[in-house]
Design a protein around this motif. Sequence first.
Motif, PDB file in Angstrom:
ATOM      1  N   THR A   1       0.830  -1.207   0.000  1.00  0.00           N
ATOM      2  CA  THR A   1       0.000   0.000   0.000  1.00  0.00           C
ATOM      3  C   THR A   1       0.860   1.250   0.000  1.00  0.00           C
ATOM      4  O   THR A   1       0.601   2.207  -0.746  1.00  0.00           O
ATOM      5  CB  THR A   1      -0.947  -0.005   1.220  1.00  0.00           C
ATOM      6  N   ALA A   2       1.900   1.246   0.815  1.00  0.00           N
ATOM      7  CA  ALA A   2       2.796   2.408   0.883  1.00  0.00           C
ATOM      8  C   ALA A   2       3.551   2.603  -0.430  1.00  0.00           C
ATOM      9  O   ALA A   2       3.699   3.726  -0.914  1.00  0.00           O
ATOM     10  CB  ALA A   2       3.777   2.230   2.039  1.00  0.00           C
TER      11      ALA A   2
ATOM     12  N   THR B   1       2.686   1.843  -3.433  1.00  0.00           N
ATOM     13  CA  THR B   1       1.820   2.263  -4.542  1.00  0.00           C
ATOM     14  C   THR B   1       1.044   3.535  -4.229  1.00  0.00           C
ATOM     15  O   THR B   1       0.107   3.880  -4.961  1.00  0.00           O
ATOM     16  CB  THR B   1       0.817   1.141  -4.894  1.00  0.00           C
ATOM     17  N   ASN B   2       1.432   4.203  -3.157  1.00  0.00           N
ATOM     18  CA  ASN B   2       0.743   5.434  -2.764  1.00  0.00           C
ATOM     19  C   ASN B   2      -0.749   5.176  -2.566  1.00  0.00           C
ATOM     20  O   ASN B   2      -1.597   5.899  -3.072  1.00  0.00           O
ATOM     21  CB  ASN B   2       0.972   6.540  -3.802  1.00  0.00           C
TER      22      ASN B   2
ATOM     23  N   ARG C   1      -9.927   7.835  -3.965  1.00  0.00           N
ATOM     24  CA  ARG C   1      -9.283   7.760  -5.292  1.00  0.00           C
ATOM     25  C   ARG C   1     -10.110   6.962  -6.292  1.00  0.00           C
ATOM     26  O   ARG C   1      -9.938   7.133  -7.507  1.00  0.00           O
ATOM     27  CB  ARG C   1      -7.892   7.129  -5.160  1.00  0.00           C
TER      28      ARG C   1
ATOM     29  N   GLU D   1      -2.694   2.647  -3.677  1.00  0.00           N
ATOM     30  CA  GLU D   1      -3.471   2.243  -4.837  1.00  0.00           C
ATOM     31  C   GLU D   1      -4.782   1.648  -4.320  1.00  0.00           C
ATOM     32  O   GLU D   1      -4.773   0.789  -3.439  1.00  0.00           O
ATOM     33  CB  GLU D   1      -2.681   1.211  -5.648  1.00  0.00           C
TER      34      GLU D   1
END
Length: 459
Positions: free
Chosen positions: A332-333, A335-336, A371, A338
């Motif tokens: 998660t970190a 891929t910002n 997002r 995702e």
Amino acid sequence: MRLIARLLAFLAAATLAAQPLAAQSILRDAETEAFLDEISAPLIEAAGLEPDNVDIVLINDPSINAFVAGGQAVYLHSGLIDAADSAEEVQGVIAHELGHITGGHILRYGEGMAAASRISLLSMIAGIGAALAGAGDAAMGIMMAGQQAAMGNFLSFSRTQESSADFAGAQYLSDAGISGRGSLEFFGKLLNQEYRYGYSQSDEAGFYRTHPLSGDRISALREVYEGDPAWERPPDPRNQANFERVKAKLTGYISKPSVTLRKYPETDQSIPALYARAYAYHSNARVDLALDTADQLLAKDPADPYFLELKGQVLLESGRPHEALDPLRRATAMTNAEPLIASLFGHALIATEDDGNFEEAERVLRAAVGRDRRNPFAWYQLGVVYAARGDTARARLASAEQQVMNRQYGLALRSAQAAEYGLEHGTPDWIRAQDIGMQARALLERQCEMERGRDCAPG
């Protein structure tokens, strides 16, 4: 009468094709979507469209097909990815479908239907007139000829659109600096499939087709592609490597494990083969082998977020959510946040049943839906978090978001109304509850009208 039946059957099939997603499922995967976005971006720009406004959607369907269905969305069947051998072949298909979008072909579909209907109606009127005059055989001949003319008119209209999309796609490939070799190779696969199934390539057979004959398409496009400066340009090695990963991953996910292991035997230690086998082992509940294969991938590249996602997914779905947290948190970190990866991480945090993880889960899931609002799984998980902390109104709002995307319009309307009642008047969440309620009500009314053929409103 056979011609009449064929026309009616074709028109019925065309009507069903206008709403293809009702009976098909969308496949969502972070890595696959990133790949499709990357290879389509230069083509979308060449077509004069905004990349953020065009969606490339993968459909779980084994047939070799792609289509557009209104708006700016290109739908690719999983069978098309499986049949392709290169990223350039997929780009050729996407370029063709973009040609349909820029040509407004879906909007113009009604024109072709209307023209065919007019011909059919006029022939029926003329036939009835002949029948009333006592010329029964002539009446039947007139009507059958009219039906054939109507079908021919519509199919000709469809073939013209397909040919237009072919040449528009060729232009977009050229403007993007991508060789047309992949496009021709894919048309060659379609031609071989037609031969395999015994489809005639004669002019007479071509009359009854919605698409031009594949052999004719190849001949017409080869001249265009071979004269293009990009013809000799080599394929992008990054795109091809990513394509092979995505194709293998898709095979492992949707195929029977036995099929996957035949295509990617254990003697093959490449990244795509390891990827495919990891998913095959996981689907076959061979957890130790799936984890061992995921670790082999991570040994090749410890910083690959998709390998971390794979390991976390196997652990989570094998009932080991605490162990899944570290790889999913890192993925998660990297891929910002995702959205698809973040929602899986949020699910793992909730699955630990540790109240201390719920605050992080809420933060991660809110970032995910921020997002990508079209993620019913993330909304469901967010609703679980809200319900656990006693925030019933926001739990109902999250349920409404999920339900409207899953076409549960009645449930969505009731959830939105309950959320609106419990939220502070005028806040963003209160406004969103109103919006979902109105959307669900409108969709319910439309659904009712389609089913009953009359105006109706939800009770």
